[in-house]
Scaffold this motif. Sequence first.
Motif, mmCIF file in Angstrom:
data_model
loop_
_atom_site.group_PDB
_atom_site.id
_atom_site.type_symbol
_atom_site.label_atom_id
_atom_site.label_comp_id
_atom_site.label_asym_id
_atom_site.label_seq_id
_atom_site.Cartn_x
_atom_site.Cartn_y
_atom_site.Cartn_z
ATOM 1 N N ALA A 39 0.762 -1.149 -0.178
ATOM 2 C CA ALA A 39 0.181 0.011 -0.066
ATOM 3 C C ALA A 39 0.915 1.200 0.065
ATOM 4 O O ALA A 39 0.439 2.204 -0.592
ATOM 5 N N ARG A 40 1.835 1.236 0.621
ATOM 6 C CA ARG A 40 2.950 2.381 0.789
ATOM 7 C C ARG A 40 3.879 2.467 -0.332
ATOM 8 O O ARG A 40 4.193 3.246 -1.082
ATOM 9 N N ASP A 50 9.455 -8.222 -3.269
ATOM 10 C CA ASP A 50 8.266 -8.460 -2.602
ATOM 11 C C ASP A 50 8.078 -9.755 -2.621
ATOM 12 O O ASP A 50 8.016 -10.472 -3.687
ATOM 13 N N ARG A 104 2.009 -8.033 -6.326
ATOM 14 C CA ARG A 104 2.624 -6.533 -6.073
ATOM 15 C C ARG A 104 3.714 -6.462 -7.341
ATOM 16 O O ARG A 104 3.744 -5.499 -7.845
ATOM 17 N N ARG A 124 6.669 -3.734 9.890
ATOM 18 C CA ARG A 124 7.362 -2.977 10.822
ATOM 19 C C ARG A 124 8.583 -3.864 11.303
ATOM 20 O O ARG A 124 9.554 -3.321 11.548
ATOM 21 N N HIS A 136 11.996 -3.290 9.298
ATOM 22 C CA HIS A 136 12.588 -2.125 9.412
ATOM 23 C C HIS A 136 14.269 -1.983 9.891
ATOM 24 O O HIS A 136 15.101 -1.869 9.073
ATOM 25 N N VAL A 143 7.801 4.687 8.582
ATOM 26 C CA VAL A 143 7.670 4.690 10.176
ATOM 27 C C VAL A 143 7.069 3.530 10.942
ATOM 28 O O VAL A 143 6.445 2.896 10.174
ATOM 29 N N ASN A 148 6.244 11.548 6.382
ATOM 30 C CA ASN A 148 5.568 12.117 5.467
ATOM 31 C C ASN A 148 4.898 13.623 6.092
ATOM 32 O O ASN A 148 4.944 14.556 5.268
ATOM 33 N N ARG A 199 -0.363 -5.650 11.942
ATOM 34 C CA ARG A 199 -0.748 -4.418 12.863
ATOM 35 C C ARG A 199 -1.345 -4.685 14.043
ATOM 36 O O ARG A 199 -0.761 -4.161 15.276
HETATM 37 N N1 LIG Z 1 3.931 7.158 6.447
HETATM 38 C C1 LIG Z 1 2.716 6.818 6.325
HETATM 39 O O1 LIG Z 1 1.752 7.611 6.102
HETATM 40 C C2 LIG Z 1 2.395 5.310 6.571
HETATM 41 C C3 LIG Z 1 1.051 4.757 6.077
HETATM 42 C C4 LIG Z 1 0.696 3.562 6.267
HETATM 43 C C5 LIG Z 1 1.698 2.560 6.556
HETATM 44 N N2 LIG Z 1 2.962 3.286 6.908
HETATM 45 C C6 LIG Z 1 4.098 2.123 7.058
HETATM 46 O O2 LIG Z 1 4.357 1.594 6.073
HETATM 47 C C7 LIG Z 1 5.031 0.395 5.903
HETATM 48 C C8 LIG Z 1 4.323 -0.696 4.942
HETATM 49 O O3 LIG Z 1 2.781 -0.496 5.218
HETATM 50 P P1 LIG Z 1 1.755 -0.818 3.823
HETATM 51 O O4 LIG Z 1 0.415 -0.361 4.327
HETATM 52 O O5 LIG Z 1 2.367 -0.287 2.572
HETATM 53 O O6 LIG Z 1 1.563 -2.408 4.432
HETATM 54 P P2 LIG Z 1 1.343 -3.589 3.007
HETATM 55 O O7 LIG Z 1 1.160 -4.777 3.989
HETATM 56 O O8 LIG Z 1 0.355 -2.959 2.112
HETATM 57 O O9 LIG Z 1 2.836 -3.757 2.231
HETATM 58 C C9 LIG Z 1 3.821 -4.328 2.863
HETATM 59 C C10 LIG Z 1 4.472 -4.803 1.548
HETATM 60 O O10 LIG Z 1 5.831 -5.502 2.105
HETATM 61 C C11 LIG Z 1 5.767 -6.969 1.726
HETATM 62 N N3 LIG Z 1 6.615 -7.841 2.215
HETATM 63 C C12 LIG Z 1 6.339 -8.338 3.732
HETATM 64 N N4 LIG Z 1 7.335 -9.176 4.013
HETATM 65 C C13 LIG Z 1 8.443 -9.102 3.049
HETATM 66 C C14 LIG Z 1 9.806 -9.553 2.759
HETATM 67 N N5 LIG Z 1 10.205 -10.398 3.557
HETATM 68 N N6 LIG Z 1 10.435 -9.283 1.795
HETATM 69 C C15 LIG Z 1 9.917 -8.207 0.778
HETATM 70 N N7 LIG Z 1 8.595 -7.782 0.852
HETATM 71 C C16 LIG Z 1 7.957 -8.060 1.798
HETATM 72 C C17 LIG Z 1 4.348 -7.426 1.544
HETATM 73 O O11 LIG Z 1 4.245 -8.257 0.599
HETATM 74 C C18 LIG Z 1 3.581 -6.134 0.991
HETATM 75 O O12 LIG Z 1 3.413 -6.151 -0.190
HETATM 76 C C19 LIG Z 1 4.785 -0.053 7.479
HETATM 77 O O13 LIG Z 1 6.038 0.304 8.159
HETATM 78 C C20 LIG Z 1 3.778 1.135 8.025
HETATM 79 O O14 LIG Z 1 4.035 1.537 9.373
HETATM 80 C C21 LIG Z 1 3.309 4.320 6.735
#
Ligand SMILES: NC(=O)c1ccc[n+]([C@@H]2O[C@H](COP(=O)([O-])OP(=O)(O)OC[C@H]3O[C@@H](n4cnc5c(N)ncnc54)[C@H](O)[C@@H]3O)[C@@H](O)[C@H]2O)c1
Length: 468
Positions: free
Chosen positions: A60-61, A82, A87, A133, A136, A154, A182, A229
Amino acid sequence: MDTSRREFLKGTAWMGAVAMAAGCMSRQSAAAGGASGAPMHGFRVAPMKRVRVGFIGVGARGTPAVKRIAQIPGCEVTAISDVNPARLDAVQAWMKERGLPAPKEWSRNGDKDAWKGLCDSDVCDVVYSATPRPLHCPINVYAMAHGKHVLQEVPGAFSLDECWETVEAAEKYRRHCMMLENCTYGEEEMLAFNLIKKGKLGEIVQAEVGYQHDQRSLQYNPRDGVFWRIDRHMKHHGNYYPTHGLVPAGRCLDVNRGDRFEYLVSMETKSASFEAFGQANFPADDWRHNAKMVKGDINTCLLHTAQGKTLSLIHNVCTPRPYDRGNLFMGTKGIYRSYPSLLMAWEEKVGDGGAHKYFDEAKAQKIKEEYRHPFWKVAGEIAKKVGGHGGMDFVMDLRWAYCLQNGLPLDTDVYDLATYSSIVELSERSVNARSSAIDFPDYTRGGWKTAQPFTVDEIDMSKFGFTS
Ligand SMILES: NC(=O)c1ccc[n+]([C@@H]2O[C@H](COP(=O)([O-])OP(=O)(O)OC[C@H]3O[C@@H](n4cnc5c(N)ncnc54)[C@H](O)[C@@H]3O)[C@@H](O)[C@H]2O)c1
């Protein structure tokens, strides 16, 4: 002037794109400053006219970030990792449709460690991590150890040990490690920063910020069926997502640049809202019907700084209510807040009564225009078209790309990543100790005393990764 530059300045390239794109405190070696490298305040590298970015996590991000960055002149998306092949397919299709070179891929076979191959490779200079998370810190450390600069979602790490590991890796390997906060680049957060730096509110003594976002449905129904989460919410007390209100406020208070967070206390309500939602929305044989949370509905922290300022920080992702980041600043001359709407008032001279009522809407809008932050002046129009939380995601990406391309320090550094991310563990410790005061580690090891305060910077669009 070449076509891409002209189009970029006019914003036409963006419009087309938019239309198409839908430690612990006593850590001895670190505290002594001995085992690590030189301090990272003001750290810069030679200008990188071509910034090759490798993404780990295109969910999603990550996917919208690929789309933004692929369009920034001088930036190229050269690698993606990914574990979800769908994706990867979606990103590859998007790149292909736009005639962009296919990024090299990792992790298609679902190997959870395959992202390391991306870091080992020489196809990218910067790792952009948008993973769940728990990944990270491992990504921060491994990527820097393999020569990559890191842009991390984050919070940038999840425990004090992870924060120290990240700091020590940045110092040792001399790499940038910036947290992708952001909201620091939000139009109204940057307006507040500009007003504060121009002295309109006087000396700031208190900030009230937070993250209040009803995520009951999102946390109970993750897109991939992976409950990372709510897993945290079910097992730990404390504020596990502290940065959205906090980092912009920390910049307004010059945290790590003349001031620092000294200690916090944290208190939590009981847990009730997730349980009520689970019972109302899932059948009796679904685990969510009877799910029990450890974390209470609302966590509130009070942070005290070395210079005697306080900051209240709230985390609430489960009561039914409108979204809110607070963004409230009080100073010796007046007040600013941008939730629930843009409100401000200040005195022109001490005691003149000018701040007894908020300015009316027309005056607030006029001030907003007059004090718009320079980033939003030059990029606001394009940012709103490209999107990403109202444009702030794009302003953030544009800014780090600009800094890398022009050899400037990034706006926030690894000490900021560690300081803000520390709240996750510090708040939990405080809650577990009946809200006792818990000290912040000083990741800068005293460097905050001499580091230059944050300034209102510029982006010069003519210096943007153009080759002509
Ligand atoms: N800054 C913001 O406004 C904001 C908003 C939402 C989320 N976030 C942060 O962004 C991060 C991701 O959130 P998201 O909503 O995109 O989650 P998400 O679940 O939609 O995306 C995470 C992606 O990582 C991939 N992934 C998982 N394990 C993996 C691995 N071992 N190797 C490679 N890829 C892997 C998943 O398949 C998935 O496509 C989180 O840390 C979250 O805290 C930030």
